[in-house]
Design an enzyme around this catalytic site. Structure first.
Site, PDB file in Angstrom:
ATOM      1  N   ILE A  20       0.838  -1.206   0.000  1.00 28.15           N
ATOM      2  CA  ILE A  20       0.000   0.000   0.000  1.00 28.15           C
ATOM      3  C   ILE A  20       0.875   1.259   0.000  1.00 28.15           C
ATOM      4  CG2 ILE A  20      -1.625   1.332   1.418  1.00 28.15           C
ATOM      5  CD1 ILE A  20      -2.854  -1.403   2.281  1.00 28.15           C
ATOM      6  N   VAL A  65      10.226   2.244  12.494  1.00 29.51           N
ATOM      7  CA  VAL A  65       9.328   3.179  13.182  1.00 29.51           C
ATOM      8  C   VAL A  65       8.976   2.706  14.596  1.00 29.51           C
ATOM      9  CG1 VAL A  65       8.314   4.035  11.025  1.00 29.51           C
ATOM     10  CG2 VAL A  65       7.152   2.203  12.288  1.00 29.51           C
ATOM     11  N   TYR A 156      -3.403  -7.297  16.860  1.00 31.49           N
ATOM     12  CA  TYR A 156      -3.427  -6.413  15.678  1.00 31.49           C
ATOM     13  C   TYR A 156      -4.645  -5.487  15.757  1.00 31.49           C
ATOM     14  CZ  TYR A 156      -3.558  -5.150  10.655  1.00 31.49           C
ATOM     15  OH  TYR A 156      -3.588  -4.470   9.449  1.00 31.49           O
ATOM     16  N   LYS A 160      -4.725  -1.406  15.904  1.00 30.01           N
ATOM     17  CA  LYS A 160      -5.404  -0.608  14.870  1.00 30.01           C
ATOM     18  C   LYS A 160      -6.567   0.189  15.454  1.00 30.01           C
ATOM     19  CE  LYS A 160      -2.862  -1.591  11.247  1.00 30.01           C
ATOM     20  NZ  LYS A 160      -2.066  -0.550  10.563  1.00 30.01           N
TER      21      LYS A 160
HETATM   22  P1  NDP Z   1       3.288  -4.957   3.355  1.00 32.54           P
HETATM   23  O1  NDP Z   1       3.737  -6.063   4.239  1.00 32.54           O
HETATM   24  O2  NDP Z   1       3.259  -5.147   1.883  1.00 32.54           O
HETATM   25  O3  NDP Z   1       4.124  -3.636   3.662  1.00 32.54           O
HETATM   26  C1  NDP Z   1       4.399  -3.209   4.942  1.00 32.54           C
HETATM   27  C2  NDP Z   1       5.334  -2.031   4.855  1.00 32.54           C
HETATM   28  O4  NDP Z   1       5.593  -1.566   6.195  1.00 32.54           O
HETATM   29  C3  NDP Z   1       6.644  -2.386   4.239  1.00 32.54           C
HETATM   30  O5  NDP Z   1       7.036  -1.354   3.354  1.00 32.54           O
HETATM   31  C4  NDP Z   1       7.603  -2.457   5.406  1.00 32.54           C
HETATM   32  O6  NDP Z   1       8.892  -2.056   5.008  1.00 32.54           O
HETATM   33  C5  NDP Z   1       6.998  -1.456   6.374  1.00 32.54           C
HETATM   34  N1  NDP Z   1       7.329  -1.732   7.766  1.00 32.54           N
HETATM   35  C6  NDP Z   1       6.959  -2.798   8.505  1.00 32.54           C
HETATM   36  N2  NDP Z   1       7.468  -2.711   9.734  1.00 32.54           N
HETATM   37  C7  NDP Z   1       8.172  -1.544   9.781  1.00 32.54           C
HETATM   38  C8  NDP Z   1       8.928  -0.890  10.780  1.00 32.54           C
HETATM   39  N3  NDP Z   1       9.059  -1.403  12.009  1.00 32.54           N
HETATM   40  N4  NDP Z   1       9.516   0.281  10.467  1.00 32.54           N
HETATM   41  C9  NDP Z   1       9.394   0.827   9.230  1.00 32.54           C
HETATM   42  N5  NDP Z   1       8.680   0.248   8.253  1.00 32.54           N
HETATM   43  C10 NDP Z   1       8.078  -0.924   8.520  1.00 32.54           C
HETATM   44  O7  NDP Z   1       1.837  -4.604   3.911  1.00 32.54           O
HETATM   45  P2  NDP Z   1       0.662  -3.662   3.394  1.00 32.54           P
HETATM   46  O8  NDP Z   1       1.119  -2.788   2.307  1.00 32.54           O
HETATM   47  O9  NDP Z   1      -0.517  -4.510   3.203  1.00 32.54           O
HETATM   48  O10 NDP Z   1       0.429  -2.821   4.738  1.00 32.54           O
HETATM   49  C11 NDP Z   1       0.524  -1.428   4.807  1.00 32.54           C
HETATM   50  C12 NDP Z   1      -0.384  -0.950   5.930  1.00 32.54           C
HETATM   51  O11 NDP Z   1      -1.736  -1.254   5.604  1.00 32.54           O
HETATM   52  C13 NDP Z   1      -0.122  -1.614   7.279  1.00 32.54           C
HETATM   53  O12 NDP Z   1      -0.229  -0.649   8.299  1.00 32.54           O
HETATM   54  C14 NDP Z   1      -1.232  -2.627   7.400  1.00 32.54           C
HETATM   55  O13 NDP Z   1      -1.557  -2.934   8.727  1.00 32.54           O
HETATM   56  C15 NDP Z   1      -2.358  -1.894   6.696  1.00 32.54           C
HETATM   57  N6  NDP Z   1      -3.431  -2.741   6.207  1.00 32.54           N
HETATM   58  C16 NDP Z   1      -3.192  -3.754   5.310  1.00 32.54           C
HETATM   59  C17 NDP Z   1      -4.232  -4.552   4.888  1.00 32.54           C
HETATM   60  C18 NDP Z   1      -4.023  -5.700   3.946  1.00 32.54           C
HETATM   61  O14 NDP Z   1      -4.904  -6.570   3.852  1.00 32.54           O
HETATM   62  N7  NDP Z   1      -2.930  -5.750   3.185  1.00 32.54           N
HETATM   63  C19 NDP Z   1      -5.607  -4.346   5.349  1.00 32.54           C
HETATM   64  C20 NDP Z   1      -5.733  -3.243   6.278  1.00 32.54           C
HETATM   65  C21 NDP Z   1      -4.685  -2.492   6.679  1.00 32.54           C
HETATM   66  P3  NDP Z   1      10.255  -2.730   5.546  1.00 32.54           P
HETATM   67  O15 NDP Z   1      10.037  -4.202   5.572  1.00 32.54           O
HETATM   68  O16 NDP Z   1      11.291  -2.239   4.601  1.00 32.54           O
HETATM   69  O17 NDP Z   1      10.452  -2.135   6.892  1.00 32.54           O
END
Ligand code: NDP
Length: 260
Positions: A20, A65, A156, A160
């Site tokens: 996303i 983060v 989770y 959220k």
């Molecule tokens: P992805 O797993 O594809 O991406 C997650 C992103 O978050 C990555 O870019 C990762 O980068 C980053 N990330 C994770 N942990 C950390 C950290 N500690 N510090 C910095 N960056 C971090 O997941 P989505 O794109 O699906 O998720 C994006 C958001 O959307 C999240 O908050 C998720 O909870 C929310 N969401 C997703 C849904 C879904 O079904 N996909 C539904 C509802 C909400 P890196 O690994 O480089 O750190």
């Protein structure tokens, strides 16, 4: 900026390397925004930056983060770069599904640190810069799990729900400033997190891939996963200067899942 343009606005997108976050970065770049992508995996961020249109001035910053000191350093660096800051998209997040009884302390801590405390810390660090923008925007990517409960994701959901509560409270705190604070609440979206959820359903129930994916998609009345681009489009709209009166909202992008 004009009422319908983000040209030249500086936007920080956490978790901007994939899923996303990358879709949001692409959407904002298409509007002319300049970007800083934040995440833990520097190589992935570099790759994401290279995939953006050549015109998108994009910087990347490695930062967990969930780590307070890293967030403080990252935003010091953002301030020193002198690009100002108009938009913060708190998107970085992790998922985990298990019965609460099988969710250990380290997992609870990581879910809260990344999804909730990370959102609060990044916002607090960004606020002095956002206050200097004509139309400051904080958009928190929460989840439908921030609006309703689901089985096997208690920690989770707690994180959220916390993001949604934080959004509502801060929006009121800042209502007399030019900064709005909103949450976007996607339903199951086609990214790595959804693929992990499918693997988990398969492991727990023995279903095959298509069945497990069907179970996830069946929560959505449209019987499909949301696309990252659909979430990004809602973020873009919230960021527009003309969206100034939308404040403190938690907007579901879920095909109607939480409408009933
Ligand atoms: P992805 O797993 O594809 O991406 C997650 C992103 O978050 C990555 O870019 C990762 O980068 C980053 N990330 C994770 N942990 C950390 C950290 N500690 N510090 C910095 N960056 C971090 O997941 P989505 O794109 O699906 O998720 C994006 C958001 O959307 C999240 O908050 C998720 O909870 C929310 N969401 C997703 C849904 C879904 O079904 N996909 C539904 C509802 C909400 P890196 O690994 O480089 O750190």
């Amino acid at each position: 900026m004009s009422a319908d343009s983000l040209a030249g606005c500086h936007a920080v997108v956490t978790g901007g390397g994939r899923g996303i976050g990358l879709a949001v970065a692409r959407r904002l770049a298409a509007e002319g925004a300049v970007l800083t992508l934040v995440g833990r995996d520097r190589a992935r961020l570099d790759e994401a930056a290279r995939s953006l249109p050549a015109s998108a001035a994009c910087r990347v910053l490695a930062c967990d983060v969930g780590e307070a000191a890293q967030v403080a350093r990252a935003f010091e660096s953002i301030a020193q770069a002198g690009r100002g800051l108009a938009i913060l998209v708190n998107n970085a997040g992790i998922g985990h599904s298990a019965r609460l009884a099988d969710t250990d302390d380290a997992t609870i801590d990581a879910l809260l640190a990344t999804n909730l405390a990370g959102t609060m810390r990044c916002t607090r660090a960004a606020l002095p810069l956002l206050m200097g923008a004509a139309h400051g925007r904080v958009v928190n990517i929460a989840s439908t799990a921030g609006l309703v409960g689901y089985p096997y994701v208690a920690a989770y959901c707690a994180a959220k729900h916390g993001v949604v509560g934080f959004t509502r409270a801060l929006a009121l705190e800042l209502a007399k400033s030019p900064v709005t604070v909103n949450a976007v609440c996607p339903g199951s979206t086609d990214t790595d997190i959804a693929r992990e959820a499918v693997a988990n359903i398969r492991a727990r129930t023995g279903r095959d891939e298509a069945d497990a994916l069907g179970a996830l998609a069946a929560r959505n009345p449209q019987r499909r996963l949301v696309t990252p681009g659909e979430v990004a489009e809602t973020v873009r709209w919230l960021c527009l200067p003309s969206s100034a009166s939308v404040n403190g909202q938690a907007i579901a992008v879920d095909g109607g899942e939480v409408a009933g």
